[in-house]
Design a protein around this motif. Structure first.
Motif, short mmCIF file in Angstrom:
data_model
loop_
_atom_site.label_atom_id
_atom_site.label_comp_id
_atom_site.label_asym_id
_atom_site.label_seq_id
_atom_site.Cartn_x
_atom_site.Cartn_y
_atom_site.Cartn_z
N ASP A 22 0.91 -1.29 0.03
CA ASP A 22 0.09 -0.08 -0.04
C ASP A 22 1.02 1.21 0.17
N PRO A 23 1.77 1.33 -1.20
CA PRO A 23 2.79 2.54 -0.94
C PRO A 23 2.24 3.88 -0.88
N LYS A 24 1.10 3.98 -1.34
CA LYS A 24 0.43 5.44 -1.61
C LYS A 24 -0.60 5.81 -0.26
N GLY A 25 -0.66 4.74 0.43
CA GLY A 25 -1.42 4.80 1.88
C GLY A 25 -3.01 5.17 1.50
N ARG A 26 -3.60 4.30 0.59
CA ARG A 26 -4.94 4.27 0.46
C ARG A 26 -5.61 3.76 1.41
N ARG A 27 -5.02 2.52 1.86
CA ARG A 27 -5.68 1.74 2.92
C ARG A 27 -5.24 2.10 4.49
N THR A 28 -3.88 2.34 4.51
CA THR A 28 -3.45 2.77 5.73
C THR A 28 -2.56 3.97 5.45
#
Length: 369
Positions: free
Chosen positions: A275-281
């Protein structure tokens, strides 16, 4: 003098190491700590120290009081011995009493002091009150009954006064919904979130993260002890409660009950790299910054309490143990700079302390040169 020390230290051993049962103190530690000769003795000392640091369920209530020496010109070791000796009669029921050593207790004797022990610095967002920070000697009183803890704290303060100590600062705490799941002590904080999932679940793992080892460049007497960080963190609960639960969970990076935002089961580690762009966390969430790679957790053990002083002054008594301050607490704290949680919290006090290991060698380190 040596015999008196040995008798008194049958009931001491560490910064949280006086176990009290009924009207008398029971032995929690014994022996010579770093001088223990065989691996079984070392493993046994590690297990006892791990339990003291909270490897089992942490006590529900705590009272922390920090003292300064009244007379700086006197030898420190004798006054500590007097406090230990008198503490035999303190407490009752499940109450636990013990000590942590501040950097100022060593009076500039760097060769005898733990290598990393110093006054706690200010980090980004801190507003430390000097009157509520640092100190020579920390005494921690914990138990399952609030009245017993308060009574024990009062007794310790009376004993300390007779032994030449003055109160610098103190605070009381509690653990709401205190319980153990999968070997981890959990509790709910004033922001309504469950804490403790990041802690190790076994005594061996606690020892691996928290207990000082040989080869770290520490004085011999400090091997087997632990660095303790205490921080009084005020929570802006009124501001926090204006946010939706979903927004609060995005700021924390977990659900209120501890579940991961990406659906990873509570007992497993999330793969933030996926999740490199932080969409989930979110990238600036508390848990993601504190432990960006959960396969390699921060080398510390957290045992915190909530507090409520009234008048809106609520928060947590953040408390953690580690073998290395730079790799443990300080590394995590530096990563947290700029986190989304920052506008809701303010650290106002606390300090660095050292939990002495089993045995009595640490008293010799405090004796005048």
């Amino acid at each position: 003098m040596v015999e008196m020390r040995r008798r008194s230290l049958v009931v001491l051993g560490s910064a949280v190491g006086l176990g009290v049962v009924g009207a008398g103190v029971v032995a929690v530690f014994g022996g010579r700590g770093p001088a223990e000769a065989d691996g079984r003795s070392r493993a046994g000392a590690d297990a006892r120290m791990a339990r003291v640091l909270g490897a089992k369920q942490p006590e529900r209530f705590v009272g922390i009081v920090v003292f300064d020496r009244r007379l700086r010109g006197r030898g420190v070791g004798g006054s500590v011995e007097a406090l230990v000796e008198e503490s035999r009669a303190v407490g009752g029921g499940d109450t636990v009493v013990g000590f942590g050593l501040g950097a100022s207790l060593f009076g500039g004797a760097e060769a005898r002091s733990p290598r990393q022990l110093r006054a706690m610095p200010s980090f980004a967002g801190d507003l430390l009150d000097p009157a509520q920070s640092h100190g020579d000697l920390l005494v921690r009183v914990a138990g399952e009954d609030a009245d017993e803890v308060r009574t024990a704290v009062a007794s310790v303060e009376a004993v300390a006064g007779k032994a030449g100590w003055v109160v610098r600062w103190g605070i009381d705490g509690f653990r709401a919904e205190n319980r153990v799941e999968d070997g981890r002590g959990l509790a709910r904080n004033p922001f309504h979130f469950t804490e403790g999932f990041g802690n190790p679940g076994t005594e061996r793992e606690v020892a691996d993260r928290a207990i000082v080892r040989e080869g770290q460049g520490e004085p011999d007497w400090a091997v087997g002890g632990s660095y303790q960080v205490v921080r009084v963190v005020r929570f802006a609960t009124e501001l926090w409660d204006k946010d939706s639960v979903s927004e609060q969970e995005r700021i924390m990076g977990r659900r209120r009950d501890g579940k991961w935002l990406d659906g990873t089961p509570t007992g497993e580690e999330p793969n933030f790299a996926a999740d490199p762009k932080g969409r989930r966390t979110p990238l600036d969430s508390h848990v993601r910054l504190a432990a960006p790679d959960h396969r390699n957790p921060p080398p510390l053990v957290r045992r915190s309490y909530s507090y409520d002083r009234g008048g809106g002054d609520t928060g947590i008594i953040f408390n953690c143990y580690q073998r290395d301050l730079a790799k443990g607490f300080e590394a995590v704290q530096k990563r947290l700079a700029g986190e989304a949680l920052a506008k809701y919290v303010l650290t106002t006090g606390g300090g660095y302390f050292f939990v002495p290991p089993p045995g009595d060698a640490w008293l010799d380190a405090l004796a005048p040169a």
